[in-house]
Motif scaffolding. Sequence first.
Motif, PDB file in Angstrom:
ATOM      1  N   UNK A 117      -5.760   7.502  -8.033  1.00 19.69           N
ATOM      2  CA  UNK A 117      -5.423   8.915  -7.881  1.00 19.69           C
ATOM      3  C   UNK A 117      -4.191   9.102  -7.001  1.00 19.69           C
ATOM      4  N   UNK A 118      -4.151   8.326  -5.930  1.00 21.94           N
ATOM      5  CA  UNK A 118      -3.013   8.423  -5.021  1.00 21.94           C
ATOM      6  C   UNK A 118      -1.725   8.057  -5.750  1.00 21.94           C
ATOM      7  N   UNK A 119      -1.806   6.991  -6.551  1.00 15.62           N
ATOM      8  CA  UNK A 119      -0.628   6.546  -7.291  1.00 15.62           C
ATOM      9  C   UNK A 119      -0.219   7.598  -8.326  1.00 15.62           C
ATOM     10  N   UNK A 120      -1.202   8.137  -9.019  1.00 16.97           N
ATOM     11  CA  UNK A 120      -0.897   9.120 -10.057  1.00 16.97           C
ATOM     12  C   UNK A 120      -0.266  10.374  -9.443  1.00 16.97           C
ATOM     13  N   UNK A 121      -0.869  10.815  -8.375  1.00 16.91           N
ATOM     14  CA  UNK A 121      -0.335  11.988  -7.678  1.00 16.91           C
ATOM     15  C   UNK A 121       1.118  11.754  -7.270  1.00 16.91           C
ATOM     16  N   UNK A 122       1.374  10.583  -6.703  1.00 16.31           N
ATOM     17  CA  UNK A 122       2.739  10.262  -6.278  1.00 16.31           C
ATOM     18  C   UNK A 122       3.677  10.199  -7.476  1.00 16.31           C
ATOM     19  N   UNK A 123       3.166   9.654  -8.578  1.00 13.10           N
ATOM     20  CA  UNK A 123       4.002   9.512  -9.769  1.00 13.10           C
ATOM     21  C   UNK A 123       4.392  10.877 -10.328  1.00 13.10           C
ATOM     22  N   UNK A 138      -6.247  -4.852 -12.098  1.00 15.08           N
ATOM     23  CA  UNK A 138      -7.277  -5.528 -11.313  1.00 15.08           C
ATOM     24  C   UNK A 138      -6.953  -5.372  -9.831  1.00 15.08           C
ATOM     25  N   UNK A 139      -7.967  -5.065  -9.062  1.00 11.73           N
ATOM     26  CA  UNK A 139      -7.751  -4.917  -7.627  1.00 11.73           C
ATOM     27  C   UNK A 139      -7.176  -6.197  -7.030  1.00 11.73           C
ATOM     28  N   UNK A 140      -7.625  -7.327  -7.548  1.00  9.95           N
ATOM     29  CA  UNK A 140      -7.119  -8.605  -7.066  1.00  9.95           C
ATOM     30  C   UNK A 140      -5.613  -8.721  -7.269  1.00  9.95           C
ATOM     31  N   UNK A 141      -5.169  -8.292  -8.428  1.00 12.89           N
ATOM     32  CA  UNK A 141      -3.730  -8.398  -8.719  1.00 12.89           C
ATOM     33  C   UNK A 141      -2.924  -7.479  -7.804  1.00 12.89           C
ATOM     34  N   UNK A 142      -3.476  -6.312  -7.523  1.00 11.72           N
ATOM     35  CA  UNK A 142      -2.797  -5.402  -6.601  1.00 11.72           C
ATOM     36  C   UNK A 142      -2.732  -6.021  -5.215  1.00 11.72           C
ATOM     37  N   UNK A 143      -3.847  -6.625  -4.791  1.00 12.03           N
ATOM     38  CA  UNK A 143      -3.881  -7.283  -3.479  1.00 12.03           C
ATOM     39  C   UNK A 143      -2.832  -8.395  -3.419  1.00 12.03           C
ATOM     40  N   UNK A 144      -2.788  -9.198  -4.474  1.00 12.09           N
ATOM     41  CA  UNK A 144      -1.787 -10.268  -4.529  1.00 12.09           C
ATOM     42  C   UNK A 144      -0.374  -9.696  -4.443  1.00 12.09           C
ATOM     43  N   UNK A 159     -10.857   3.081  -0.226  1.00 10.15           N
ATOM     44  CA  UNK A 159     -12.287   3.165  -0.560  1.00 10.15           C
ATOM     45  C   UNK A 159     -12.657   2.711  -1.953  1.00 10.15           C
ATOM     46  N   UNK A 160     -11.938   3.112  -2.954  1.00  9.50           N
ATOM     47  CA  UNK A 160     -12.281   2.678  -4.306  1.00  9.50           C
ATOM     48  C   UNK A 160     -11.028   2.572  -5.167  1.00  9.50           C
ATOM     49  N   UNK A 161     -11.175   1.861  -6.270  1.00 12.47           N
ATOM     50  CA  UNK A 161     -10.066   1.722  -7.207  1.00 12.47           C
ATOM     51  C   UNK A 161      -9.621   3.099  -7.700  1.00 12.47           C
ATOM     52  N   UNK A 162     -10.603   3.930  -7.963  1.00 12.10           N
ATOM     53  CA  UNK A 162     -10.309   5.254  -8.493  1.00 12.10           C
ATOM     54  C   UNK A 162      -9.448   6.089  -7.531  1.00 12.10           C
TER      55      UNK A 162
END
Lengths: 207, 207
Positions: free
Chosen positions: A55-61, A28-34, A48-51
């Motif tokens: 993608x940024x996280x996946x790429x980094x991973x 959830x975006x809220x949980x990430x914000x928290x 811009x978006x959750x997606x």
Amino acid sequence: MKKSSTTESLILHAAERIFFLRGFDGARMQEIADEASINKALLHYYFRSKERLFDAVFEAAVSRLLPPVLSVLHLELPLREKITAFVEAYFTTVLENPFLPGFIVHELQRNPAHFRAVIAARRIDVLETLKMQLHEGAESGIWRRISAEQFMLNLFSLCAFPFVARQGMQALSGKNDHEYLLLLEERRTLISGWVLDMLRPETVNVK
Amino acid sequence: MKKSSTTESLILHAAERIFFLRGFDGARMQEIADEASINKALLHYYFRSKERLFDAVFEAAVSRLLPPVLSVLHLELPLREKITAFVEAYFTTVLENPFLPGFIVHELQRNPAHFRAVIAARRIDVLETLKMQLHEGAESGIWRRISAEQFMLNLFSLCAFPFVARQGMQALSGKNDHEYLLLLEERRTLISGWVLDMLRPETVNVK
DNA sequence: GTCTATAAGCAGATAGAC
DNA sequence: GTCTATCTGCTTATAGAC
């Protein structure tokens, strides 16, 4: 400038923890914000978006896991040492990011094209070098004949599965987190030997 | 009566396909209803909530995989045949339900307690028999000494990982679905040999 | 048992003040 | 850059007709 960069990486790290734990759909975006101690709006301001954030996280991973681990397969090393180097690289990377394998494996299922795209973009070819090396070893009779694909599967399986299915294996073995970590450390020292056992010619077959 | 029973299992099978593919968080009740060619309201009529429907699917999934596969580990069989029987049982079951391992592995991560509960309810103890058998084999010098936990991890890893990470392995090897299936069929015949290789005493070490 | 229609709540995304 | 407030659409779940 400086501020934006640190916020961005703050978000990225928070998103990573949440996505690693819950996957794209469960997060959830809220949980990430928290987790980042900011508000949802900022997430969208930066990504811009959750997606896109995902993608940024996946790429980094993927960047964190594949290069250190796969690059050793291309080194000019005898098979024996190459295997050891691979296992070492894998465990070093993954013990620092225990949820990484499960995260990638789940995304593999959710969106197979995603991983394919990343692989294609990096022009990764794991098997090329291995094929030659295994072929030579078999011709000279040092190693048993085995396809590079099966060899890769064996190596990856023995390393990755204990992380991917950790909760299940702990449930079946009754081990707590600490005990399971010891088991993993033990594996780290044993796997390369096992993989070599599988490669030994069958000449001296028992019975 | 008859009608309700068939509808219930119709729903269950539809839900299974969707949950297997998308996991709990990624699945939509609407999609399950479509898959079963009914409407959402009926899903709730039969299972009350998404969560309960999922539980039913998970329970059925675990029931389909674990008993046939784990039971062979308790049989009165020489280790050699026990391993072969295990691999056979695993591949037979999983080739009929290729998404089963990934589904379970993901749920393992999403809700570890869920799997623990199922295991506990079934009083499953995989290691007990194995421990004895491995110990005896080591004492008599037939097999190398290895902990039952590592042995189980090896066996499970070699069998399950190629299914769990299938998309990734296909991406790395460039194999299409058909070619990958052939690879899996080949593994089915090879794995038990490899596992036995890992058990061979190291006396005749190469070099 | 099965349907249509709808309620209630939530999540992702944006507007606009500061 | 960062916040609060709000919109929009979707998702689970229920009400009620048949």
